[in-house]
Design an enzyme around this catalytic site. Structure first.
Site, mmCIF file in Angstrom:
data_model
loop_
_atom_site.group_PDB
_atom_site.id
_atom_site.type_symbol
_atom_site.label_atom_id
_atom_site.label_comp_id
_atom_site.label_asym_id
_atom_site.label_seq_id
_atom_site.Cartn_x
_atom_site.Cartn_y
_atom_site.Cartn_z
ATOM 1 N N ARG A 14 12.081 34.194 0.705
ATOM 2 C CA ARG A 14 11.814 33.692 2.065
ATOM 3 C C ARG A 14 10.734 34.537 2.736
ATOM 4 O O ARG A 14 9.997 34.064 3.587
ATOM 5 C CB ARG A 14 13.094 33.668 2.910
ATOM 6 N N TYR A 57 -3.101 17.014 17.740
ATOM 7 C CA TYR A 57 -2.245 16.317 16.772
ATOM 8 C C TYR A 57 -0.897 15.961 17.427
ATOM 9 O O TYR A 57 -0.366 16.742 18.219
ATOM 10 C CB TYR A 57 -2.039 17.243 15.569
ATOM 11 N N ASP A 104 -6.981 24.783 15.413
ATOM 12 C CA ASP A 104 -6.541 23.983 14.270
ATOM 13 C C ASP A 104 -7.798 23.481 13.562
ATOM 14 O O ASP A 104 -8.545 22.660 14.095
ATOM 15 C CB ASP A 104 -5.669 22.811 14.769
ATOM 16 N N LYS A 110 -3.333 18.572 3.877
ATOM 17 C CA LYS A 110 -4.461 17.644 3.931
ATOM 18 C C LYS A 110 -5.556 18.079 2.948
ATOM 19 O O LYS A 110 -5.367 17.964 1.759
ATOM 20 C CB LYS A 110 -4.967 17.538 5.362
HETATM 21 C C1 PLP Z 1 -1.320 16.710 9.572
HETATM 22 C C2 PLP Z 1 -1.815 17.617 10.647
HETATM 23 C C3 PLP Z 1 -0.988 18.622 11.154
HETATM 24 C C4 PLP Z 1 0.457 18.801 10.716
HETATM 25 O O1 PLP Z 1 0.541 19.181 9.373
HETATM 26 P P1 PLP Z 1 1.840 18.869 8.456
HETATM 27 O O2 PLP Z 1 1.486 19.561 7.179
HETATM 28 O O3 PLP Z 1 1.967 17.387 8.340
HETATM 29 O O4 PLP Z 1 3.008 19.474 9.148
HETATM 30 C C5 PLP Z 1 -1.511 19.454 12.125
HETATM 31 N N1 PLP Z 1 -2.772 19.303 12.589
HETATM 32 C C6 PLP Z 1 -3.591 18.347 12.114
HETATM 33 C C7 PLP Z 1 -4.969 18.228 12.650
HETATM 34 C C8 PLP Z 1 -3.145 17.471 11.127
HETATM 35 O O5 PLP Z 1 -3.952 16.507 10.669
#
Ligand code: PLP
Length: 389
Positions: A57, A110, A182, A207
């Site tokens: 963890r 998001y 982000d 992504k």
């Molecule tokens: C998909 C996404 C997230 C969240 O990510 P997860 O891996 O689905 O929890 C956060 N910010 C952006 C810009 C995203 O496209």
């Protein structure tokens, strides 16, 4: 090992400690715990005085290789990882904020992030000011009213709005606020928020970093003492990246620069095609000169990315008619994969909003989000042409 080029780092960085047996591929270390016959050695590792692993963890060799690779790509002092992108975002906010603090961000973050701003943080006594995403003046004014943390996301989902990171980070610095960005849509191939003045960078590794839509994960990169603070929160919170996913993400990252170069080029071609199409009302792509923040994007990005969105003149009825006709598209709530993925915000990023709320956010009902894959671009254009015929 500090290698200079991003393409080279994507392939080599972070793996060397795991290849000591002569392995040429990072092993997947599935063990929950590492053992220590010597109690003194065990204690030294447990107290963080010697390198090593105790319990998965907290730390794990395969997971650590992922952390070192994203750290190298973001040119960061340190990096840590999470089970998902949302775990990276929520752990960062919960670890660094306290009751009475004020957060400044934009309306277009998001969907999950927006939920944290609108419902979770206020319940814990954190004030949140969400500004017009494309008004740096409004964001600067809100920072001036008091700000512990400025949270940016650029380009945004699904309308690809762009925020000037250097300018807003400068305003935050004057107010003594931390700056978190982000960077999921841009990836470290196209944008380096830390070089633009951010303290921390977040990724949904699910992504583009992974790139193959088969593993979830999140990452946080930046100044070591901040990353450590969030890491200690995550150790206890428990939202750790698992070694199997870490391996898949590492494997995907090897081809990150190849994929992003292709996706940057193809998205530009697709955006130009759509901008000329009679059934398309609007195309959102930061690489188009018609994009309202094109100049900011050109200044702070090395490439404009593989994400775009476009609005059909006929609204949601037209979306329902057109989407099934695509042959080269997964109709799904994902992005950043090798396959082209598409869908309307009404079923993906903004499913929880009413049509009126979406309109207020500048999301027309005829909008389709389009994540360009690595297919031959001529095939993608031909597929768009036949679907829109
Ligand atoms: C998909 C996404 C997230 C969240 O990510 P997860 O891996 O689905 O929890 C956060 N910010 C952006 C810009 C995203 O496209």
């Amino acid at each position: 090992m500090k290698i200079s080029s991003l393409a080279t780092d994507a392939v080599w960085a972070g793996e060397e400690d795991l290849l000591l047996t002569g392995a040429t591929t990072v092993p997947i270390s599935l063990g929950v715990a590492h053992g220590y016959p010597d109690v003194e050695a065990w204690q030294a590792v447990a107290l963080g005085r010697a390198p090593g692993y105790i319990y998965a963890r907290n730390t794990n060799p395969t997971v650590e290789a992922f952390e070192r690779k994203i750290q190298a790509l973001e040119r960061a002092g340190d990096a840590t990882s999470f089970s998902t992108g949302m775990a990276a975002i929520s752990n960062t906010l919960f670890a660094l904020l306290k009751p009475g603090d004020r957060v400044v961000s934009a309306k277009d973050t998001y969907g999950g992030t927006n939920q944290i701003f609108l419902s979770t943080l206020p319940r814990w006594g954190v004030q949140v000011a969400l500004c017009d995403t494309t008004s740096p003046e409004e964001i600067e004014a809100e920072i001036g009213r008091g700000c512990a943390l400025l949270y940016l996301e650029t380009p945004t989902n699904p309308t690809l709005k762009v925020q000037p990171v250097a300018r807003l980070a400068e305003a935050a610095r004057r107010a003594g606020a931390l700056v978190v960005v982000d960077n999921t849509f841009a990836t470290p191939i196209n944008q380096h928020p830390l070089a633009l003045g951010a303290d921390l960078v977040i990724h949904s590794a699910t992504k583009y970093l992974g790139g193959h839509a088969d593993a979830m994960g999140g990452a946080l990169c930046g100044r070591a003492e901040l990353v450590r603070a969030v890491f200690h929160h995550r150790e206890i919170n428990g939202a750790s990246l698992d070694p199997m996913s870490a391996y898949l993400l590492l494997r995907g990252m090897k081809t990150l620069s190849l994929r992003i170069e292709r996706q940057n080029a193809s998205a530009m071609t697709v955006a130009r095609f759509l901008a000329r199409h009679p059934r398309v009302a609007q195309v959102n792509y930061p690489g188009l000169e018609s994009h309202p923040q094109h100049e900011i994007a050109a200044e702070q990005m090395d490439g404009f990315g593989g994400m775009l969105s476009f609005a059909l003149k006929g609204g949601f009825d037209e979306v329902k008619h057109v989407l099934p006709k695509f042959r080269l598209m997964h109709r799904a709530a994902n992005l950043g994969a090798v396959e082209t993925v598409g869908g309307p915000p009404a079923t993906t990023s903004h499913v929880e909003c009413s049509p009126e709320e979406r309109a207020a956010m500048g999301i027309p009902e005829g909008l389709i989000r389009y994540s360009v894959g690595i297919e031959a671009v001529d095939d993608l254009v031909a597929d768009l042409a036949q679907a829109l015929e």
